[in-house]
Design an enzyme around this catalytic site. Structure first.
Site, PDB file in Angstrom:
ATOM      1  N   GLU A   1      71.905 109.493 -51.178  1.00  0.00           N
ATOM      2  CA  GLU A   1      72.484 108.929 -49.952  1.00  0.00           C
ATOM      3  C   GLU A   1      73.930 108.508 -50.184  1.00  0.00           C
ATOM      4  OE1 GLU A   1      69.694 108.195 -51.517  1.00  0.00           O
ATOM      5  OE2 GLU A   1      68.257 107.152 -50.250  1.00  0.00           O
TER       6      GLU A   1
ATOM      7  N   ASN B   1      71.051 113.329 -55.722  1.00  0.00           N
ATOM      8  CA  ASN B   1      71.235 112.343 -56.788  1.00  0.00           C
ATOM      9  C   ASN B   1      71.866 113.019 -58.002  1.00  0.00           C
ATOM     10  OD1 ASN B   1      68.687 113.651 -57.043  1.00  0.00           O
ATOM     11  ND2 ASN B   1      67.865 112.006 -58.308  1.00  0.00           N
TER      12      ASN B   1
ATOM     13  N   TYR C   1      72.701 106.332 -67.912  1.00  0.00           N
ATOM     14  CA  TYR C   1      71.834 105.806 -66.841  1.00  0.00           C
ATOM     15  C   TYR C   1      72.578 105.061 -65.728  1.00  0.00           C
ATOM     16  CZ  TYR C   1      67.563 107.044 -69.410  1.00  0.00           C
ATOM     17  OH  TYR C   1      66.562 107.724 -70.053  1.00  0.00           O
TER      18      TYR C   1
ATOM     19  N   ASN D   1      73.076 110.347 -65.091  1.00  0.00           N
ATOM     20  CA  ASN D   1      74.016 110.283 -66.201  1.00  0.00           C
ATOM     21  C   ASN D   1      73.277 109.814 -67.456  1.00  0.00           C
ATOM     22  OD1 ASN D   1      76.169 108.707 -67.895  1.00  0.00           O
ATOM     23  ND2 ASN D   1      77.331 109.986 -66.481  1.00  0.00           N
ATOM     24  N   ALA D   2      73.686 110.336 -68.628  1.00  0.00           N
ATOM     25  CA  ALA D   2      73.033 109.980 -69.888  1.00  0.00           C
ATOM     26  C   ALA D   2      73.095 108.480 -70.158  1.00  0.00           C
ATOM     27  CB  ALA D   2      73.676 110.755 -71.035  1.00  0.00           C
TER      28      ALA D   2
ATOM     29  N   CYS E   1      71.753 101.600 -51.556  1.00  0.00           N
ATOM     30  CA  CYS E   1      72.140 102.593 -50.533  1.00  0.00           C
ATOM     31  C   CYS E   1      72.092 101.987 -49.133  1.00  0.00           C
ATOM     32  CB  CYS E   1      71.249 103.831 -50.623  1.00  0.00           C
ATOM     33  SG  CYS E   1      71.612 104.831 -52.087  1.00  0.00           S
TER      34      CYS E   1
HETATM   35  N1  THU Z   1      67.284 107.870 -55.887  1.00  0.00           N
HETATM   36  C1  THU Z   1      68.011 108.340 -54.827  1.00  0.00           C
HETATM   37  O1  THU Z   1      68.727 109.348 -54.930  1.00  0.00           O
HETATM   38  N2  THU Z   1      67.933 107.656 -53.661  1.00  0.00           N
HETATM   39  C2  THU Z   1      67.210 106.515 -53.477  1.00  0.00           C
HETATM   40  O2  THU Z   1      67.342 105.866 -52.445  1.00  0.00           O
HETATM   41  C3  THU Z   1      66.271 106.083 -54.503  1.00  0.00           C
HETATM   42  C4  THU Z   1      66.431 106.702 -55.842  1.00  0.00           C
HETATM   43  C5  THU Z   1      67.402 108.574 -57.179  1.00  0.00           C
HETATM   44  C6  THU Z   1      68.095 107.786 -58.233  1.00  0.00           C
HETATM   45  C7  THU Z   1      67.570 108.425 -59.484  1.00  0.00           C
HETATM   46  O3  THU Z   1      68.363 109.565 -59.785  1.00  0.00           O
HETATM   47  C8  THU Z   1      66.171 108.889 -59.104  1.00  0.00           C
HETATM   48  O4  THU Z   1      66.124 108.874 -57.686  1.00  0.00           O
HETATM   49  C9  THU Z   1      65.059 108.020 -59.650  1.00  0.00           C
HETATM   50  O5  THU Z   1      65.271 106.701 -59.342  1.00  0.00           O
END
Ligand code: THU
Length: 157
Positions: free
Chosen positions: A63, A50, A56, A53-54, A102
């Site tokens: 994924e 993941n 959001y 970003n500032a 995703c």
């Molecule tokens: N996040 C993922 O990378 N995959 C997901 O399927 C759920 C959430 C990340 C997004 C964000 O950076 C952090 O988890 C908290 O939501």
């Protein structure tokens, strides 16, 4: 190669790659670190983390990072993805299921009944599901194409 039925060894390899990818997570706002390892139809592993970003909104899930990396390299055939996620500073302590956005991105490129999603609590504690189980009755590219029957036949072949 038909890797729709992954071996335990194949699953472990994917999980290890997802754990390694999680170490690259850029998540200074949520402090929730996610890693993903996407298995291509020809047995390559494309990883993602993941990237927050500032502002959001522009943040990207692990994924989707993996999918977009692969597609931008010309790869569009996939068989499985392993996902690991837990709060920063912890080993993996929980199953991290893919978010709805995703799941829909996976739906764009993957056959729902075939594509396997591996969620991981520890290297020895994981669950394997199909995309169809996590995104039932879905909307996909074939809905927008003329001659849906032709498209369905292509998928069956
Ligand atoms: N996040 C993922 O990378 N995959 C997901 O399927 C759920 C959430 C990340 C997004 C964000 O950076 C952090 O988890 C908290 O939501």
């Amino acid at each position: 190669m038909d890797n729709s039925h992954l071996s335990q060894e194949g699953i472990k390899k994917l999980i290890t790659a997802a754990i390694e990818a999680r170490r690259k997570s850029y998540s200074p706002y949520s402090h929730y670190q996610v890693g993903a390892a996407l298995l291509t139809a020809d047995d390559k592993i494309i990883t993602g983390c993941n990237v927050e970003n500032a502002a959001y909104g522009p943040s990207n899930c692990a994924e989707r990072t993996a999918f977009f990396k692969a597609v931008s390299e010309g790869i569009r055939d996939f068989s499985a993805i392993a996902i690991v996620g837990s709060p920063e500073g912890e080993a993996i302590t929980q199953f991290a299921y893919p978010c709805g956005v995703c799941r829909q991105v996976m739906r764009e490129f993957c056959e729902p009944s075939q594509f396997q999603i591996i969620v991981v609590k520890s290297e020895d504690d994981y669950r394997v599901m199909t995309l169809a189980e996590l995104l039932p009755e879905s909307f996909g590219p074939e809905n927008l194409r003329d001659g849906n029957e032709h498209c369905e036949k292509e998928q069956e072949a």
